[in-house]
Design a protein around this motif. Structure first.
Motif, PDB file in Angstrom:
ATOM      1  N   THR A 197       3.904   0.087  -8.017  1.00  0.00           N
ATOM      2  CA  THR A 197       3.130  -1.133  -8.227  1.00  0.00           C
ATOM      3  C   THR A 197       2.071  -1.356  -7.154  1.00  0.00           C
ATOM      4  N   GLU A 198       2.453  -1.201  -5.886  1.00  0.00           N
ATOM      5  CA  GLU A 198       1.509  -1.500  -4.800  1.00  0.00           C
ATOM      6  C   GLU A 198       1.045  -0.264  -4.037  1.00  0.00           C
ATOM      7  N   GLY A 199       1.637   0.893  -4.349  1.00  0.00           N
ATOM      8  CA  GLY A 199       1.249   2.110  -3.650  1.00  0.00           C
ATOM      9  C   GLY A 199       2.004   2.360  -2.363  1.00  0.00           C
TER      10      GLY A 199
ATOM     11  N   LEU B 254       5.129   0.934   6.659  1.00  0.00           N
ATOM     12  CA  LEU B 254       4.801   1.246   5.267  1.00  0.00           C
ATOM     13  C   LEU B 254       5.122   2.698   4.957  1.00  0.00           C
TER      14      LEU B 254
ATOM     15  N   CYS C 238       6.884   2.452  -5.077  1.00  0.00           N
ATOM     16  CA  CYS C 238       5.470   2.608  -4.710  1.00  0.00           C
ATOM     17  C   CYS C 238       4.552   2.445  -5.920  1.00  0.00           C
TER      18      CYS C 238
ATOM     19  N   ARG D 106       4.456   5.665   2.072  1.00  0.00           N
ATOM     20  CA  ARG D 106       3.640   6.076   0.930  1.00  0.00           C
ATOM     21  C   ARG D 106       4.018   7.493   0.538  1.00  0.00           C
TER      22      ARG D 106
ATOM     23  N   THR E 294       5.897   1.097  -0.033  1.00  0.00           N
ATOM     24  CA  THR E 294       7.137   0.330   0.057  1.00  0.00           C
ATOM     25  C   THR E 294       7.604   0.368   1.506  1.00  0.00           C
ATOM     26  N   ARG E 295       8.781  -0.152   1.756  1.00  0.00           N
ATOM     27  CA  ARG E 295       9.356  -0.171   3.101  1.00  0.00           C
ATOM     28  C   ARG E 295      10.804   0.320   3.039  1.00  0.00           C
TER      29      ARG E 295
END
Length: 143
Positions: A38-40, A78, A36, A80, A42-43
């Motif tokens: 890098t983009e805040g 997603l 999380c 978070r 994940t999956r």
């Protein structure tokens, strides 16, 4: 020497510690924090891939982390971290880094990943902080 009433099995120490997180939950949360970062988000399939587990196992563990208030699932799969999840996850990454650097220094190696993964769940905050201070004396910055 410690009296017999001071000794416990590993499980006994875990139960006495009172943490709701198991070692496996810590591993998942630590990886979630990495993913999380890098983009805040994940999956589940990425989490499973990085931990070399089946997506169904990752999904089950994420459910446990959600119950603990550390992760939230959103639309389109997603994942978070909650603010508390971020806080705990950052500490787990810090603990991992300190222990890894200490083991590499001690063993004169570039990587002690397996040993770090095995040990990190059984070391307390005081010891982590003391190891960090010791590493500073050796002028070893975080990696």
């Amino acid at each position: 020497m410690d009296g017999p009433s001071h000794f416990h099995t590993q499980k006994g120490y875990e139960l006495a510690g009172g943490s709701p997180l198991t070692a496996a939950m810590e591993d998942y949360l630590e990886m979630l924090c990495r993913l999380c970062g890098t983009e805040g988000f994940t999956r589940v399939h990425l989490l499973a891939e990085r931990l070399n587990v089946q997506p169904s196992s990752a999904s089950k563990m994420v459910d446990g982390l959600k119950r603990e208030g550390l992760v939230k699932a959103e639309k389109y799969g997603l994942l978070r971290l909650t603010p508390r999840g971020e806080e705990v996850g950052r500490y787990l990454l810090y603990r991992h880094g300190v222990l890894h650097r200490a083991l590499c220094l001690l063993n004169h190696t570039e990587s002690e990943l397996e040993q770090t993964e095995r040990i990190e769940h059984f070391i307390d905050r005081r010891t982590v902080e003391n190891l960090a201070r010791l590493l500073e004396r050796y002028d070893l910055p975080p990696r």
